[in-house]
Design an enzyme around this catalytic site. Structure first.
Site, short mmCIF file in Angstrom:
data_model
loop_
_atom_site.label_atom_id
_atom_site.label_comp_id
_atom_site.label_asym_id
_atom_site.label_seq_id
_atom_site.Cartn_x
_atom_site.Cartn_y
_atom_site.Cartn_z
N ASN A 144 4.62 -1.75 -7.54
CA ASN A 144 4.74 -2.71 -8.95
C ASN A 144 4.50 -3.79 -8.97
O ASN A 144 3.99 -4.27 -9.59
CB ASN A 144 6.62 -3.28 -8.41
CG ASN A 144 7.28 -1.70 -8.53
OD1 ASN A 144 7.29 -0.78 -8.82
ND2 ASN A 144 8.45 -2.28 -7.84
N ASP A 145 3.43 -4.92 -7.60
CA ASP A 145 3.12 -5.76 -7.14
C ASP A 145 2.07 -5.53 -7.93
O ASP A 145 1.26 -6.01 -8.45
CB ASP A 145 2.99 -6.28 -6.50
CG ASP A 145 4.68 -7.36 -6.67
OD1 ASP A 145 4.62 -7.72 -7.16
OD2 ASP A 145 5.12 -7.12 -5.04
N CYS A 157 6.03 3.08 -1.99
CA CYS A 157 7.41 3.42 -2.47
C CYS A 157 7.71 2.02 -3.30
O CYS A 157 8.63 1.48 -3.72
CB CYS A 157 7.98 2.06 -1.07
SG CYS A 157 6.53 1.07 -0.90
N HIS A 171 14.21 -7.66 -10.73
CA HIS A 171 14.99 -7.32 -9.53
C HIS A 171 16.32 -6.95 -9.90
O HIS A 171 17.03 -5.82 -9.54
CB HIS A 171 14.92 -8.43 -8.39
CG HIS A 171 16.05 -8.20 -6.65
ND1 HIS A 171 16.09 -6.97 -7.10
CD2 HIS A 171 17.48 -9.06 -7.00
CE1 HIS A 171 17.77 -7.32 -6.16
NE2 HIS A 171 17.81 -8.45 -6.00
N GLU A 184 -0.81 -3.66 -1.97
CA GLU A 184 -0.01 -4.14 -3.49
C GLU A 184 -1.07 -5.62 -4.31
O GLU A 184 -0.63 -5.92 -5.47
CB GLU A 184 1.47 -5.05 -3.40
CG GLU A 184 1.29 -5.43 -2.52
CD GLU A 184 2.92 -5.91 -1.65
OE1 GLU A 184 4.01 -5.80 -2.48
OE2 GLU A 184 3.08 -6.01 -0.54
N ARG A 209 10.31 -2.61 6.49
CA ARG A 209 8.79 -3.91 6.01
C ARG A 209 9.50 -4.67 6.90
O ARG A 209 10.88 -5.69 6.25
CB ARG A 209 9.31 -4.00 4.58
CG ARG A 209 8.16 -4.57 3.61
CD ARG A 209 8.20 -4.19 2.61
NE ARG A 209 8.70 -5.10 1.75
CZ ARG A 209 9.43 -4.81 0.03
NH1 ARG A 209 7.93 -4.20 -0.31
NH2 ARG A 209 10.00 -4.83 -0.55
#
Length: 575
Positions: free
Chosen positions: A451-452, A499, A187, A428, A330
């Site tokens: 990412n995940d 995304c 983050h 994800e 989201r």
């Protein structure tokens, strides 16, 4: 001269002096005081000075990064404005003749411990430490030098940057950031990337080896960091820096110009945002849509749950600013490295694999219903799509949609206007990617959260520098799985978006375009370059490129080498 190799997290080349974020010895002796009145005045002065500092940082952060980052400082100010805590400190000084330092640490630690014992977490360890350290620094005469108060440009060097520290960095004064720990999708790094400066993470021991004022070269494209470079190295990298800046300048095109691929195949280029204030930057960079509004930041920045009215205002603000352009919002993806501070959700031993995203929402349905109602009310003001994060089973998805329908019926019965909206889901979790063909009939679109998906598929924590070499977003297995999701979507005539950070990766964009990805959503600052790159691509040749990539059996180096060679020769992707 010293050379380090870390993880390239944000492109560019910076040359400048090192600035290590200060560390202070805030230890003190526990002693009995004689002048109670003087000690109380010391406490009050330190608390007021700390509050004023935090308010100043909050205003700067609001201007430079937006209200969601600024919100954390508003929360810290509220702790120092809690009169009950201040009264307890004064009582300790008065009754037990302790120092102001002892009163501050005793009261704040006890307060934090009470919240933990009550299974409530209105303030994190990081936040209580920030408040305590700031007040103690004033009491002990070791006032921290804020990164926001730098009077010259410098390269920030730290062992680790927390989101609180990151939000304090003033972009105009920070030339680059290097840290010992962290990953490219943590983050803090994602926040830092908004500065559009070089970032290198995962250096492991650079912070102890670098001194304040050391001349440094930071290459955010390769991960190379040179300390005390030679004259030849300086000259070479000054030349590279100029070339990079010229190349960057050539990438920028007039806002609003539509980009199409060489054979007129259009691509939706969207922005990822955290706050309604980010919409202006997205539009200024040519975003054709909002591909991801991360609503969890409405929860992360607050010390109490956001109300339906507060959420409605935020969602409406985004939709009205975007007009006829699509907006994907989201539902709250709390968990993993995004831990909220409202106290509504318990801590977990392994948050990445625990209750997070949709799992958490379905466990706390009253909170989830509040968000759904706010979204439904906002749908009347634009082209809204609702997206559920961290979906794992078809049952979860259907329960979430049923709750949405229930709240829709309630609002309509109350006479509330509701617009037409679409419902989608994040992909994800590997099991969902593998079984995408079983989910597509229940949604209007899918959006790949790479990412995940990468960290789960490769079992490598994306924020852990010790396994950074295993976190490979460009691994052939990732592309193979991504293609299967895109194919499943297209087989059922729904669009596939992305995304995750991979959507803005210049090496990945040609591959993803060849796979038929319908939309790329990214940091607003990356849109201009992505537009220019996609404008040069030839879809037919990209399909050939993508088909070759998904047949590879090695690691991401094979993919990187292959694409570099293909683009250098110009035969695979470009017209």
């Amino acid at each position: 001269m010293k050379k380090f190799m870390g993880i390239a997290a944000s492109s560019g080349i910076a040359i400048g002096p090192a600035l290590k974020l200060p560390k202070f010895d805030l230890s003190f002796e526990n002693q009995t005081i004689d002048d109670v009145g003087a000690e109380i005045r010391r406490l009050q002065t330190a608390v007021m000075a700390s509050k004023n500092e935090l308010i100043k940082i909050q205003h700067i952060t609001q201007k430079d990064l937006g209200s969601h980052e600024a919100g954390v400082f508003q929360f810290l100010v509220s702790i120092l404005s809690n009169q009950m805590l201040i009264d307890q400190m004064v009582t300790l000084i008065t009754n037990q003749k302790v120092t102001a330092e002892m009163a501050v640490t005793t009261v704040l630690r006890a307060y934090h411990e009470r919240q933990k014992q009550a299974a409530v977490k209105p303030v994190s360890d990081q936040q209580i430490h920030e408040v305590m350290q700031r007040v103690l620094s004033h009491l002990l005469g070791a006032k921290p030098i804020e990164a926001t108060a730098l009077n010259q440009q410098a390269i920030v060097v730290a062992h680790e940057l927390s989101p609180i520290q990151t939000a304090q960095l003033l972009p105009t004064m920070v030339q680059a950031i290097v840290t010992d720990v962290g990953g490219t999708t943590s983050h803090s790094v994602i926040m830092s990337r908004n500065f559009e400066i070089p970032i290198v993470v995962g250096l492991q021991n650079a912070e102890t080896a670098i001194n304040n004022g050391d001349m440094m070269i930071v290459n955010g494209s390769t991960g190379e960091v040179i300390v005390k470079p030679t004259s030849a190295q300086l000259e070479e990298n000054i030349h590279r820096q100029r070339e990079y800046e010229q190349q960057l300048h050539r990438r920028i095109r007039p806002v609003g110009q539509t980009k199409v691929t060489a054979d007129r195949d259009r691509s939706l280029l969207a922005a990822n945002i955290n706050d309604p204030a980010d919409v202006a930057k997205a539009l200024a960079n040519g975003a054709q849509a909002i591909g991801l509004f991360r609503t969890e930041f409405l929860y992360l920045k607050a010390h109490q749950l956001p109300t339906e009215a507060e959420q409605f205002r935020a969602y409406k603000a985004v939709l009205t600013q975007m007009g006829e352009k699509p907006v994907i919002i989201r539902t709250a993806d709390i968990g993993g490295d995004k831990q909220e501070t409202t106290g509504a959700f318990d801590d977990q031993m392994n948050p990445y694999l625990g209750l997070r995203g949709l799992r958490l929402s379905l466990t706390h349905q009253s909170i989830f219903r509040t968000q759904l109602r706010a979204l439904l009310r906002a749908s009347a003001y634009g082209k809204l799509s609702i997206m559920f994060p961290m979906v794992t089973t078809l049952h979860e998805l259907r329960v979430a949609k049923a709750l949405l329908d229930q709240e829709r019926i309630k609002l309509l019965s109350e006479g509330v206007a509701i617009g037409r909206l679409k419902v989608g889901m994040m992909v994800e979790v590997p099991v969902v990617a593998i079984m995408a063909d079983q989910f597509v009939n229940d949604v209007d679109f899918m959006s790949l959260g790479t990412n995940d998906l990468t960290q789960y598929l490769l079992a490598a924590d994306r924020g852990n520098e010790q396994v950074a070499d295993l976190y490979q977003p460009e691994n052939p297995a990732i592309f193979r799985l991504v293609k299967s999701v895109i194919d499943a979507c297209h087989d059922h005539q729904i669009p596939a978006f992305m995304c995750g950070e991979l959507a803005a990766d210049p090496l990945a964009i040609p591959i993803l375009k060849g796979m038929g990805l319908d939309g790329f959503s990214m940091n607003p600052a990356a849109i201009s370059y992505a537009k220019q790159l996609i404008d040069r691509l030839n879809t037919r040749r990209m399909v050939t490129l993508a088909n070759e990539v998904v047949t590879m059996a090695a690691d991401q180096k094979q993919v990187i080498d292959f694409v570099h060679q293909a683009t250098a020769n110009g035969h695979a992707t470009y017209k």
